[in-house]
Design a protein around this motif. Structure first.
Motif, PDB file in Angstrom:
ATOM      1  N   ALA A 296     -29.217  -8.349   2.105  1.00 21.86           N
ATOM      2  CA  ALA A 296     -28.600  -8.983   1.848  1.00 21.86           C
ATOM      3  C   ALA A 296     -27.575  -9.493   3.372  1.00 21.86           C
ATOM      4  N   VAL A 297     -27.220  -8.679   4.184  1.00 20.13           N
ATOM      5  CA  VAL A 297     -27.162  -9.269   5.512  1.00 20.13           C
ATOM      6  C   VAL A 297     -27.974  -9.363   6.340  1.00 20.13           C
ATOM      7  N   SER A 298     -29.052  -8.945   6.495  1.00 20.16           N
ATOM      8  CA  SER A 298     -29.450  -9.751   7.919  1.00 20.16           C
ATOM      9  C   SER A 298     -30.027 -10.887   7.210  1.00 20.16           C
ATOM     10  N   ALA A 299     -30.297 -10.894   6.188  1.00 17.67           N
ATOM     11  CA  ALA A 299     -30.744 -12.175   5.898  1.00 17.67           C
ATOM     12  C   ALA A 299     -29.459 -13.298   5.864  1.00 17.67           C
ATOM     13  N   LEU A 300     -28.093 -13.268   5.597  1.00 17.34           N
ATOM     14  CA  LEU A 300     -27.234 -13.800   6.479  1.00 17.34           C
ATOM     15  C   LEU A 300     -26.603 -13.893   7.760  1.00 17.34           C
ATOM     16  N   THR A 301     -26.719 -13.344   9.057  1.00 20.76           N
ATOM     17  CA  THR A 301     -27.185 -13.043   9.620  1.00 20.76           C
ATOM     18  C   THR A 301     -27.926 -13.916  10.247  1.00 20.76           C
ATOM     19  N   LEU A 302     -29.730 -14.163   9.971  1.00 17.35           N
ATOM     20  CA  LEU A 302     -30.655 -15.025  10.251  1.00 17.35           C
ATOM     21  C   LEU A 302     -30.422 -16.382   9.680  1.00 17.35           C
ATOM     22  N   HIS A 303     -29.894 -17.004   8.375  1.00 16.63           N
ATOM     23  CA  HIS A 303     -28.935 -17.887   8.278  1.00 16.63           C
ATOM     24  C   HIS A 303     -27.874 -18.697   8.925  1.00 16.63           C
ATOM     25  N   TRP A 304     -26.942 -17.708   9.386  1.00 15.15           N
ATOM     26  CA  TRP A 304     -25.961 -18.434   9.510  1.00 15.15           C
ATOM     27  C   TRP A 304     -25.837 -18.466  11.065  1.00 15.15           C
ATOM     28  N   VAL A 305     -26.362 -17.047  11.827  1.00 13.75           N
ATOM     29  CA  VAL A 305     -26.680 -17.055  13.325  1.00 13.75           C
ATOM     30  C   VAL A 305     -27.755 -17.625  14.004  1.00 13.75           C
ATOM     31  N   ALA A 306     -28.746 -17.609  13.745  1.00  8.39           N
ATOM     32  CA  ALA A 306     -29.830 -17.468  14.070  1.00  8.39           C
ATOM     33  C   ALA A 306     -30.257 -19.220  13.987  1.00  8.39           C
ATOM     34  N   GLY A 307     -29.445 -19.311  12.771  1.00  2.00           N
ATOM     35  CA  GLY A 307     -29.841 -20.656  12.722  1.00  2.00           C
ATOM     36  C   GLY A 307     -31.843 -20.928  11.732  1.00  2.00           C
ATOM     37  N   LEU A 308     -31.806 -19.997  10.802  1.00  2.00           N
ATOM     38  CA  LEU A 308     -33.091 -19.807  10.265  1.00  2.00           C
ATOM     39  C   LEU A 308     -32.748 -20.634   8.342  1.00  2.00           C
ATOM     40  N   SER A 309     -33.791 -21.752   8.465  1.00  2.00           N
ATOM     41  CA  SER A 309     -33.417 -21.901   6.432  1.00  2.00           C
ATOM     42  C   SER A 309     -33.111 -20.170   5.688  1.00  2.00           C
ATOM     43  N   TRP A 310     -32.945 -20.700   4.506  1.00  2.00           N
ATOM     44  CA  TRP A 310     -32.904 -19.678   3.685  1.00  2.00           C
ATOM     45  C   TRP A 310     -34.252 -18.953   3.176  1.00  2.00           C
ATOM     46  N   GLU A 311     -35.337 -20.320   3.270  1.00  2.38           N
ATOM     47  CA  GLU A 311     -36.679 -19.159   2.273  1.00  2.38           C
ATOM     48  C   GLU A 311     -37.070 -18.292   4.036  1.00  2.38           C
ATOM     49  N   SER A 312     -37.011 -18.574   5.748  1.00  4.77           N
ATOM     50  CA  SER A 312     -36.913 -17.955   6.244  1.00  4.77           C
ATOM     51  C   SER A 312     -36.576 -16.622   6.825  1.00  4.77           C
ATOM     52  N   SER A 313     -35.007 -16.840   6.167  1.00  2.21           N
ATOM     53  CA  SER A 313     -34.419 -15.549   6.031  1.00  2.21           C
ATOM     54  C   SER A 313     -34.649 -14.608   5.142  1.00  2.21           C
TER      55      SER A 313
END
Length: 621
Positions: A108-125
């Motif tokens: 969960a934390v990694s997915a949030l980091t990918l979306h909010w910090v790396a700017g990936l879509s929710w699907e990719s995150s």
């Protein structure tokens, strides 16, 4: 390189170049004592976007994606075969917390980091976040050997990596299944129904494939020499069948198939697992080289400030937070929690799985899926280099270093083993004496040596012992066959050059002699168990002597005629067990362990007086 030059490269030569770069990089990393993944990364980038010698997408064309899919399928199958449920049940509370609480929270934390910090879509995150659970068992093991951590933090890091390896891949597969059915379905209800159907089909096929293989092997329907080929062909067949029945379900199917086989108790499991590990090393090397070489300058240029922020956020937030939360209320000391929280190197499996899923997400129309592979490369390179240089200093600062010198595992309790263990202990070398007979360990326990009561080849030993702290093995029981069995079985783990055993008693008889391919190297005076213990009964003893510029090896030999060197510790901390006739180091500062004949008190006093003048240390065991 020009287009004509690329087109002129034979695909067969391309395959050979991939193999040579992958295996050659791992060998070079072993020689240089560097993480293999770093050397492979440099080799792939140099051969691909650097020199243009290897451009996989152009050289292999349409075969590129099927090759990667099959390789990743076998890698995930191998990951499933490493997860024995009994291992997790017997694991410590800290490991169970890291797996049962830390893994979902890390996803969960990694997915949030990918979306909010790396700017990936929710699907990719969601997909990439699942893969980020994996901490890289192939990377953490060499780091642990280098750092020489204490038993519990080493066990926490090692078992977390082993158990979370298939769990992270499984999480990514499940997330990708959800994304793919949502992309194809016309409604959320239809997507959930498709996902449920996919999970059921994948589970049934995986269980059926695993059950069928187990039954065929148990009933003797497959000869021993064909078990590994049948295993690999079955994995490919089940993977292809699952993908044909339900698109993209093959990876989940082979993971479940590996889990089933791992928990079936097959007698041939060890041999299959060992061969499969070797094949997986080849596949992992090949996949990593292919993905690295397939990078373009344009793709690498997309590593902007957001990619850097993502790497920093994973190291400082997405990794530590789940670990620290999962350890709340446990009996793990805070120093160990900190070390585990800030140690999370990612490995080749992460890049291989991320690269495949990134391409498949892009094929579904999720454009930023192509960024996953690049971010994975950046994270792997950063974490491996960072932890490779900081793990040992951080562990030393936290007081979690077990020893700066690799230890020795002595299998067989006896007076001789105890005497040798005490001599090695004077060198501050960790020593563990193991024996399945409790009475045999009495002398070692009374002497204060670490002991293990049980069979060193048992599952209990595998789960309870921290073999990372020991890089040398000496089998010294009174049973030559058992010595040979242990040395042969553990040689792949310790390295054959680090496995020794006492001389077999009936070597001279061709009827009882065993093949030279079995067992370990000869040790020290090249004596049998009974000869070695009889020598101690005659008054021989192990002594530790420090060489110096004033007291050289030649001086030592002159003062100790008939002495037999058995080990040495160089001034730089390099420790060796010595074989028959193998000369010890002559460098000043070397500490030498030798088996020396007993002398009369008068001679001993004279030698001690002479030693005081020359600076010799004469600690007797």
């Amino acid at each position: 390189m020009t287009d004509a030059g690329v087109a002129g490269i034979d695909p067969v030569l391309g395959f050979a170049l991939v193999g040579a770069l992958g295996v050659g990089s791992q060998w070079l990393a072993w020689r240089l004592k560097l993480p293999g993944i770093v050397v492979m990364l440099l080799a792939g980038l140099a051969a691909g976007p650097g020199l243009g010698l290897l451009l996989p997408s152009e050289q292999f064309g349409a075969l590129m994606q099927p090759m990667l899919a099959i390789a990743v399928a076998i890698i995930l199958f191998e990951g499933g075969m490493t997860l024995n449920i009994q291992s997790l049940r017997d694991a410590t509370v800290g490991v169970r917390r890291l797996v049962l609480i830390g893994a979902p929270l890390g996803w969960a934390v990694s997915a949030l980091t990918l979306h909010w910090v790396a700017g990936l879509s929710w699907e990719s995150s969601a997909v990439f976040g699942g893969i980020l659970i994996v901490t890289g068992p192939t990377v953490i093991a060499p780091l642990l050997r280098q750092a020489r951590l204490r038993k519990r933090p080493a066990a926490l890091l090692q078992w977390e990596a082993i158990v979370n390896d298939p769990i992270g891949a499984l999480a990514a597969v499940l997330a990708f299944e959800l994304v793919s059915v949502l992309a194809d379905a016309s409604s959320v209800g239809g997507a959930l129904a498709d996902l449920a159907m996919g999970l059921v089909v994948a589970t049934l096929l995986g269980v059926a494939g695993g059950w069928g293989l187990v039954q065929a092997f148990r009933r003797g329907q497959v000869p021993e020499y064909m078990k590994v080929p049948v295993l690999f062909v079955s994995v490919l067949a089940v993977f292809a069948l699952a993908d044909s029945v339900l698109h993209e379900s093959g990876l989940l199917t082979v993971t479940i198939m590996g889990l089933w086989i791992a928990n079936s108790g097959l007698a041939s499991y060890t041999e299959m697992h060992r061969f499969k590990e070797q094949a997986t090393i080849l596949l992992v090397s090949g996949v990593f080289i292919l993905l690295a070489a397939n990078m373009t300058v344009e793709t690498l240029a997309t590593l902007d400030w957001r990619a850097l922020a993502f790497v920093v956020a994973v190291i400082l937030v997405a990794r530590p937070l789940p670990v620290l939360v999962s350890m709340l209320g446990s009996n793990v000391p805070w120093r160990e929690r900190v070390l585990v929280a800030f140690t999370g190197p990612r490995g080749v499996v992460l890049v291989a799985v991320a690269g495949l899923f990134g391409e498949r997400l892009a094929a579904l129309g999720i454009e930023d899926g192509s960024r996953i592979g690049t971010l994975a490369f950046a994270l792997v390179a950063a974490t491996v280099v960072l932890h490779g240089f900081t793990l040992t200093p951080m562990a030393r600062a936290l007081g979690l270093i077990a020893s700066d010198t690799p230890g020795v595992l002595i299998v067989g309790g006896s007076r001789w083993a105890t005497a040798l263990g005490l001599a090695l202990k004077k060198l501050e070398v960790p020593v563990l004496v193991a024996d399945p007979n409790h009475a045999h360990l009495r002398h070692a326990r009374d002497a204060g040596l670490e002991t293990f009561f049980g069979d060193i080849l048992s599952e209990a030993a595998e789960h309870r012992l921290d073999l990372v702290s020991y890089d040398k093995l000496l089998t010294a029981t009174d049973n030559d066959a058992y010595n040979t069995l242990v040395a042969t079985d553990l040689a792949p783990e310790f390295g054959r050059e680090h496995v020794f055993q006492l001389k077999r008693g009936r070597e001279a008889s061709s009827r009882h002699a065993l093949p030279a391919t079995l067992g370990g190297q000869r040790f020290g005076p090249d004596e049998t168990f009974f000869e070695a213990n009889a020598r101690l009964a005659e008054g021989w003893e192990f002594r530790v002597t420090r060489l110096s510029e004033e007291f050289t090896l030649e001086d030592w030999r002159a003062h100790n005629p008939g002495a037999v060197p058995v080990a040495d510790l160089g001034p730089n901390g390099t420790f060796r067990l010595l074989g028959p006739g193998q000369p010890p180091k002559e460098t000043a500062g070397t500490r030498l362990v030798a088996l020396i004949p007993a002398r009369e008190d008068r001679q001993e006093a004279a030698r001690a007086a002479d030693a005081d003048k020359t600076g010799e240390s004469t600690d007797s065991i």
